[in-house]
Write a protein that holds these residues in place. Structure first.
Motif, short mmCIF file in Angstrom:
data_model
loop_
_atom_site.label_atom_id
_atom_site.label_comp_id
_atom_site.label_asym_id
_atom_site.label_seq_id
_atom_site.Cartn_x
_atom_site.Cartn_y
_atom_site.Cartn_z
N SER A 1 0.87 -1.16 0.00
CA SER A 1 0.00 0.00 0.00
C SER A 1 0.91 1.22 0.00
CB SER A 1 -0.89 0.00 1.23
OG SER A 1 -0.09 -0.10 2.39
N PRO A 2 0.49 2.31 -0.63
CA PRO A 2 1.38 3.46 -0.72
C PRO A 2 1.64 4.04 0.67
CG PRO A 2 -0.83 4.01 -1.51
CD PRO A 2 -0.83 2.56 -1.21
N PRO A 3 2.86 4.48 0.93
CA PRO A 3 3.15 5.10 2.21
C PRO A 3 2.38 6.40 2.35
CG PRO A 3 4.99 5.38 0.67
CD PRO A 3 4.00 4.49 0.02
N GLN A 4 2.06 6.78 3.59
CA GLN A 4 1.33 8.05 3.79
C GLN A 4 2.26 9.23 3.50
OE1 GLN A 4 1.23 7.03 7.67
NE2 GLN A 4 -0.32 5.45 7.48
#
Lengths: 209, 209
Positions: free
Chosen positions: A206-209
């Motif tokens: 999942s993309p990092p914040q």
């Protein structure tokens, strides 16, 4: 205050305490190579035949020092949060390895030379990690982490970096490491990383914040 | 095939290789106590004065064995996923510690007795962890983990349990540990646990699933 009534075996128990304290002190100050029954007996103020009769050799002394350390009525802290409990545990480990002289570090060093010390330490660590499982059980009861968390896997992940950095990598002590190792382990635990049936591969990135 | 042209210094390089191989073999088979310049020279088939002149003593030999291990043109695997890269790294570490005989385990044991070996190993590990940072950088580039992840903190968390279980706790080898330690570290990393400015206390507890 009344004098405590001497128990049967009181002198034997006192002798053992003096002898084991002498072993720890000799080991931490002068190292394994200088450790003999004679130096221990002299330092403890106990007759050398008493030491020979009870402990036989240096291996017997080391095994008993480690067994006595495991006997202590030790309990992990109960702070009300998993992160703080693990931080307190890591700080205790870090302090014991950095003490000058450090009996814990001396025993680890000796475990690479004496199989009695290696076996004794392995047993002591197994008992100590078992005593710490309550920390994980309390966190489960508070709803902090999933119920099927493997306590031992979590405890190893939290504590291993402290031993690794100080005893093997020999990096300068990092006062923030106990808390950071605790916090990253709790983050993983909350996400289910130590669940008994945890998948080896976490889902797709999942993309990092 | 043509015979390779001898390079200048070829015999010196060959001597070094033979001597260092003899040190590793002696250490792994007979241990540190049996290690002398003479046993090494005899095993390497090199004159003892050659060994004395170049390495001076056992400490010099150990430091050079470790330096040579660090010289190797080693690179971490590039599997395309952080979990698999870290699993491969952990498997390599676990294999090297479980080899019979294990030079890596012998050098760790010696590091508790020889300050040359301890310093040499500390330098070698520092270099090895630096070489592994690319694994973390690639994961950042793929968007697997946050950009400000501290590579060294992540790598220590992933690898420490392998060393801890095998070298200190001396638990029986666990073939699943390399992958599990990798997976739990990646879970923590994705959640931002190794970000340079990561808060020490993850937010409020969320209920387990």
């Amino acid at each position: 205050m009344r004098e405590p009534t001497p128990r049967p075996g009181g002198r034997t128990a006192r002798n053992r305490e003096q002898v084991l304290a002498a072993v720890s002190a000799e080991l931490a100050e002068n190292g394994y190579d200088a450790l003999t029954i004679d130096t221990v007996a002299a330092r403890a103020g106990v007759h050398r035949t008493t030491v020979y009769r009870r402990w036989r050799n240096v291996g017997g002394l080391l095994a008993d020092v480690i067994a006595a350390a495991g006997d202590l009525d030790w309990q992990p802290r109960d702070t009300g949060s998993l992160t703080d409990d693990l931080t307190a545990l890591n700080e205790e480990i870090q302090e014991s390895l950095l003490a000058q002289p450090s009996i814990a570090a001396a025993l680890i060093a000796v475990s690479f030379r004496s199989s009695e010390a290696a076996d004794g330490l392995a047993r002591m660590w197994a008992a100590r990690y078992a005593q710490c499982e309550i920390v994980v059980e309390r966190a489960v009861r508070r709803g902090e982490i999933p119920a099927d968390t493997d306590p031992r896997a979590l405890l190893i992940a939290a504590t291993a970096p402290i031993y690794h950095c100080l005893m093997l990598l020999r990096t300068p002590p990092d006062p923030g490491l106990p808390a950071r190792a605790a916090a990253s382990t709790v983050t993983a635990a909350r996400a289910g990383a130590f669940r008994a049936g945890a998948p080896l591969h976490p889902g797709s990135p999942s993309p990092p914040q």
